[in-house]
Design a protein around this motif. Structure first.
Motif, PDB file in Angstrom:
ATOM      1  N   PHE A 129       0.827  -1.205   0.000  1.00 21.41           N
ATOM      2  CA  PHE A 129       0.000   0.000   0.000  1.00 21.41           C
ATOM      3  C   PHE A 129       0.865   1.261   0.000  1.00 21.41           C
ATOM      4  CE2 PHE A 129      -3.379  -2.890   1.306  1.00 21.41           C
ATOM      5  CZ  PHE A 129      -4.448  -2.396   0.562  1.00 21.41           C
ATOM      6  N   ALA A 130       2.016   1.204   0.693  1.00 21.07           N
ATOM      7  CA  ALA A 130       2.923   2.353   0.677  1.00 21.07           C
ATOM      8  C   ALA A 130       3.434   2.604  -0.738  1.00 21.07           C
ATOM      9  CB  ALA A 130       4.093   2.122   1.632  1.00 21.07           C
ATOM     10  N   LEU A 131       3.730   1.521  -1.463  1.00 18.30           N
ATOM     11  CA  LEU A 131       4.191   1.666  -2.844  1.00 18.30           C
ATOM     12  C   LEU A 131       3.102   2.268  -3.721  1.00 18.30           C
ATOM     13  CD1 LEU A 131       6.409   1.165  -4.926  1.00 18.30           C
ATOM     14  CD2 LEU A 131       5.451  -1.110  -5.307  1.00 18.30           C
ATOM     15  N   ILE A 132       1.853   1.856  -3.483  1.00 21.36           N
ATOM     16  CA  ILE A 132       0.738   2.442  -4.234  1.00 21.36           C
ATOM     17  C   ILE A 132       0.668   3.949  -3.972  1.00 21.36           C
ATOM     18  CG2 ILE A 132      -1.776   2.518  -4.436  1.00 21.36           C
ATOM     19  CD1 ILE A 132      -1.773  -0.508  -3.829  1.00 21.36           C
ATOM     20  N   GLY A 133       0.847   4.329  -2.693  1.00 24.12           N
ATOM     21  CA  GLY A 133       0.837   5.746  -2.357  1.00 24.12           C
ATOM     22  C   GLY A 133       1.938   6.513  -3.065  1.00 24.12           C
ATOM     23  N   VAL A 134       3.132   5.907  -3.124  1.00 21.23           N
ATOM     24  CA  VAL A 134       4.249   6.541  -3.829  1.00 21.23           C
ATOM     25  C   VAL A 134       3.939   6.684  -5.317  1.00 21.23           C
ATOM     26  CG1 VAL A 134       6.642   6.239  -4.525  1.00 21.23           C
ATOM     27  CG2 VAL A 134       5.970   5.780  -2.175  1.00 21.23           C
ATOM     28  N   ALA A 270      -1.071   3.135   5.700  1.00 17.66           N
ATOM     29  CA  ALA A 270      -0.429   1.820   5.651  1.00 17.66           C
ATOM     30  C   ALA A 270       0.532   1.625   6.814  1.00 17.66           C
ATOM     31  CB  ALA A 270       0.311   1.657   4.320  1.00 17.66           C
ATOM     32  N   VAL A 271       1.320   2.646   7.106  1.00 15.70           N
ATOM     33  CA  VAL A 271       2.286   2.553   8.198  1.00 15.70           C
ATOM     34  C   VAL A 271       1.559   2.435   9.542  1.00 15.70           C
ATOM     35  CG1 VAL A 271       4.145   3.736   9.417  1.00 15.70           C
ATOM     36  CG2 VAL A 271       4.068   3.780   6.933  1.00 15.70           C
ATOM     37  N   MET A 272       0.519   3.239   9.745  1.00 10.68           N
ATOM     38  CA  MET A 272      -0.214   3.198  11.007  1.00 10.68           C
ATOM     39  C   MET A 272      -0.868   1.837  11.227  1.00 10.68           C
ATOM     40  SD  MET A 272       0.075   5.968  12.805  1.00 10.68           S
ATOM     41  CE  MET A 272       1.797   5.753  12.380  1.00 10.68           C
ATOM     42  N   ALA A 273      -1.427   1.269  10.149  1.00 13.72           N
ATOM     43  CA  ALA A 273      -2.056  -0.048  10.267  1.00 13.72           C
ATOM     44  C   ALA A 273      -1.033  -1.109  10.663  1.00 13.72           C
ATOM     45  CB  ALA A 273      -2.720  -0.425   8.945  1.00 13.72           C
ATOM     46  N   HIS A 274       0.162  -1.016  10.102  1.00 19.34           N
ATOM     47  CA  HIS A 274       1.188  -1.995  10.449  1.00 19.34           C
ATOM     48  C   HIS A 274       1.670  -1.818  11.886  1.00 19.34           C
ATOM     49  CE1 HIS A 274       4.602  -4.613  10.325  1.00 19.34           C
ATOM     50  NE2 HIS A 274       5.376  -3.615  10.686  1.00 19.34           N
ATOM     51  N   VAL A 276      -0.044  -0.733  14.423  1.00 15.73           N
ATOM     52  CA  VAL A 276      -1.076  -1.287  15.299  1.00 15.73           C
ATOM     53  C   VAL A 276      -0.999  -2.805  15.321  1.00 15.73           C
ATOM     54  CG1 VAL A 276      -3.570  -1.561  15.612  1.00 15.73           C
ATOM     55  CG2 VAL A 276      -2.623   0.686  15.051  1.00 15.73           C
ATOM     56  N   ALA A 277      -0.812  -3.413  14.140  1.00 11.75           N
ATOM     57  CA  ALA A 277      -0.709  -4.866  14.071  1.00 11.75           C
ATOM     58  C   ALA A 277       0.525  -5.359  14.811  1.00 11.75           C
ATOM     59  CB  ALA A 277      -0.661  -5.316  12.613  1.00 11.75           C
ATOM     60  N   GLY A 278       1.637  -4.633  14.684  1.00 12.64           N
ATOM     61  CA  GLY A 278       2.857  -5.021  15.382  1.00 12.64           C
ATOM     62  C   GLY A 278       2.721  -4.898  16.884  1.00 12.64           C
ATOM     63  N   ALA A 279       2.009  -3.859  17.344  1.00 16.88           N
ATOM     64  CA  ALA A 279       1.804  -3.681  18.779  1.00 16.88           C
ATOM     65  C   ALA A 279       0.985  -4.826  19.357  1.00 16.88           C
ATOM     66  CB  ALA A 279       1.108  -2.347  19.034  1.00 16.88           C
ATOM     67  N   ARG A 280       0.013  -5.297  18.601  1.00 15.58           N
ATOM     68  CA  ARG A 280      -0.804  -6.422  19.070  1.00 15.58           C
ATOM     69  C   ARG A 280       0.023  -7.700  19.166  1.00 15.58           C
ATOM     70  NH1 ARG A 280      -6.273  -5.339  15.407  1.00 15.58           N
ATOM     71  NH2 ARG A 280      -7.053  -3.557  16.658  1.00 15.58           N
ATOM     72  N   ARG A 281       0.910  -7.901  18.206  1.00 15.90           N
ATOM     73  CA  ARG A 281       1.786  -9.087  18.268  1.00 15.90           C
ATOM     74  C   ARG A 281       2.705  -8.995  19.470  1.00 15.90           C
ATOM     75  NH1 ARG A 281       2.735  -7.933  12.866  1.00 15.90           N
ATOM     76  NH2 ARG A 281       4.865  -7.332  13.363  1.00 15.90           N
ATOM     77  N   SER A 282       3.186  -7.770  19.754  1.00 15.18           N
ATOM     78  CA  SER A 282       4.102  -7.584  20.882  1.00 15.18           C
ATOM     79  C   SER A 282       3.406  -7.888  22.204  1.00 15.18           C
ATOM     80  CB  SER A 282       4.628  -6.151  20.881  1.00 15.18           C
ATOM     81  OG  SER A 282       5.459  -5.923  21.987  1.00 15.18           O
TER      82      SER A 282
END
Length: 289
Positions: A129-134, A270-274, A276-282
């Protein structure tokens, strides 16, 4: 605090510090080489003072412990600094930032190739999604310049290499490596510019540029990059894409095009969604320091 969360905090803060580069570049009306020379030297002095306060009698020993990985990190970082600031003189802040947002893909490829890392699915999806934004920002807008964009690509490759080096050799004394990086870039650019022609007001701005953007950004990045996979460090760094044009817009009313704004929002989401997902895994599987 888990090592993952600490890495998030450090890398996010370093990204905010780095995102001010476009703002300082617009505030300081000097040629790129003069600006780079003073930015590097002020950044090196700021880091050296911090290292001296922490290491005290072991100040010189901390530099000797770098070894060739630390030296490689410093040289790659110095090259990235030169490409970065020079690109801002030949393209817009927005274009520079969004090209940098492609660093997750480069870091992911280098991480797989040299570190054998397997990126999490959330990171790959967010990177897509970040690449799409770029693509939206660069492909649909009429801003930017070819030379500046190419320099931004070179800078992006350097940052991806820094992430992989920091992740592979975690025992590199990070502060000395960052200090040497700033010093090398400053000394390299010194004879190419006219550093002695700056005014007192410009010198204060250059000191702030070196302390905030160079010293603070590099110091936090080099520590935080050791605690996160390369692709995740790169993905968080993509926050520079929406942040850098924001500062310039707030202070100089340099309004990005609609395509640039739309692409920046996609990158940010895209970055914010990731994150949040990383925080949940942590939370699910904490790994204390």
């Amino acid at each position: 605090m888990t090592s993952y969360r600490l890495g998030l905090v450090l890398v996010i803060t370093s990204t905010v510090a780095w995102s001010t580069a476009g703002l300082f570049t617009r505030m300081i009306h000097l040629d790129a080489w003069t600006m780079l020379a003073w930015r590097g030297l002020f950044g090196a002095v700021s880091l050296a003072l911090l290292i001296a306060a922490i290491e005290r009698r072991n100040f010189l020993a901390s530099f000797r412990r770098m070894g060739w990985p630390g030296l490689a990190f410093a040289l790659v970082s110095a090259a990235g600094m030169v490409f970065f600031i020079t690109s801002l003189r030949h393209t817009t802040v927005a274009h520079n930032a969004v090209i940098y947002a492609t660093v997750p893909f480069i870091a992911a490829g280098l991480g797989v190739l040299f570190l054998g890392e397997k990126p999490p699915k959330s990171a790959l999806a967010a990177s897509l999604f970040a690449l799409i934004g770029v693509a939206v920002m660069v492909g649909l807008s009429v801003e930017g310049g070819l030379l500046g964009d190419l320099l931004a690509v070179a800078m992006t490759v350097c940052v991806a290499l820094m992430m992989v080096i920091a992740r592979r050799w975690r025992d590199i004394p990070t502060m000395p490596a960052a200090c040497l990086s700033a010093l090398v870039s400053g000394l390299f650019c010194w004879p190419l510019g006219d550093p002695m022609a700056v005014t007192g007001g410009e010198l204060w701005l250059l000191a702030a540029f070196g302390a905030v953007n160079s010293a603070l950004g590099l110091a936090l990045f080099t520590v935080g990059a050791r605690l996160l996979p390369a692709i995740e460090t790169a993905l968080i760094g993509a926050l520079d894409a929406p942040l850098a044009p924001l500062w310039v817009w707030l202070f100089f009313h340099e309004t990005p095009s609609r395509a640039t704004l739309a692409g920046g929002l996609i990158v940010f989401a895209a970055v914010m969604a990731h994150i949040v997902a990383g925080a949940r895994r942590s939370v699910a599987s904490p790994q204390p320091i």
